[in-house]
Design an enzyme around this catalytic site. Structure first.
Site: not given
Length: 346
Positions: A217, A219
């Site tokens: 991802d 974050d």
């Protein structure tokens, strides 16, 4: 060049990356350590005829949160099992546009933002090693091992970033947006919750440690991008776990074919207590596997080091069984002149 040193690979699997099926002829082994029990059973087996030991960092049911992982016990158990190398996998968030979810990062530096974790195996416990170990940390990861992982990943066509700085937070919560933006300004490339203190303890124990970080991802720093959540992390891990497994399956036989004597010797130079503890571990293995003559030769080789440590009153009882200690002390008494003999010779 093939090493005369016996190579055994420890594998610590992170979230979604601890599949025991990568091992052939696997058996479970439950152990205890001076620091308590490791996260789960050690899964002992082979990968393409190379001895390996797999450990699930968070337990096989993923029930241990990052702050509560017994990192000391995990490293001690793998070291005690005879591992020379430690290859680990970890999920991480990307702090850089160019590191996309699904990419592999072979990290080479860390920034520590943890607050609750023991970062040494010399912690004063009765059975731990004595003294204080001020281990250098300029190069936390084993660069030779990292090079093998990078070469293998490239050869497989996996998108791989050859270096990167990981920032380890305490967890279990994820970062705030302000924190994520600050970490980017600090120069961190990815973020996770487990590299520290694992890499520190592995280096203290003289293990060649390298990490395969899987970006899952962005974050929460990136605008117009969904913020990190557990469901998305696990989804990305499941879709890309085969990359990490394939890298391990290819890299491990290559590592076994290399000469690691100098590398491991250099790792241990900063902790003489670990050198002697390691010799004790080898001696225990010899008692089980080699002939009496081989054990006699190994014992003779150890005497000079043991004498020095007995003078320094280092408690070897914690590293060798009582019968071995009795033998060593008998040899010590035999080799050293008695007090009366010293007096006779002036």
């Amino acid at each position: 060049m093939t090493s005369n040193m016996h190579i055994k690979i420890g594998i610590i699997g992170g979230s979604g990356l601890d599949d025991p099926d990568i091992l052939e002829g696997r058996t479970e082994k439950y152990v205890d350590t001076p620091f308590g029990k490791p996260s789960d059973a050690l899964i002992v087996g082979k990968i393409k005829n190379v001895e390996c030991v797999l450990l699930a960092r968070h337990g096989r049911q993923h029930t241990i949160m990052p702050s509560n992982v017994n990192y000391q016990a995990n490293i001690w158990a793998l070291w005690e099992e005879g591992c020379t190398h430690l290859l680990v996998t970890t999920a991480c968030g990307s702090l850089r546009e160019e590191i996309q979810p699904g990419d592999i990062v072979i990290i080479d530096q860390f920034i520590d933002r943890t607050t609750k974790r023991s970062q040494t195996l010399h912690d004063g416990r009765a059975r731990s090693l004595p003294g204080v170990c001020h281990i250098p940390m300029a190069e936390p990861f084993c660069n030779r091992t990292r090079d093998v992982l990078v070469e293998v990943a490239r050869g497989m066509g996996v998108k791989c970033h050859t270096r990167g700085t990981v920032l380890t937070i305490e967890g279990p919560r994820f970062s705030s947006r302000a924190e994520s933006l600050m970490f980017r300004q600090w120069g961190a490339d990815v973020i996770n919750m487990t590299t520290v203190p694992e890499v520190v303890l592995a280096k203290e124990a003289g293990l060649c440690y390298a990490s395969i970080a899987m970006a899952t991802d962005y974050d929460c720093w990136k605008e117009h991008e969904e913020a990190v959540c557990v469901d998305n992390v696990m989804k990305t891990m499941k879709e890309n776990a085969n990359k990490a497994s394939s890298i391990l399956l290819t890299a491990i036989p290559q590592i076994c074919q290399m000469d690691w004597s100098h590398t491991i010797k250099a790792l241990k130079v900063h902790s003489p207590q670990w050198r002697m503890a390691g010799k004790g571990r080898e001696l225990r293995s010899d008692m089980q596997q080699t002939s009496v003559a081989g054990l006699r030769n190994r014992t003779r080789d150890l005497l000079s080091g043991i004498r020095a440590y007995m003078i320094a009153e280092v408690p070897f009882d914690d590293f060798w069984p009582k019968p071995v200690m009795t033998t060593f002390r008998a040899v010590w008494v035999f080799k050293m002149p008695s007090a009366s003999a010293k007096e006779q010779h002036g």
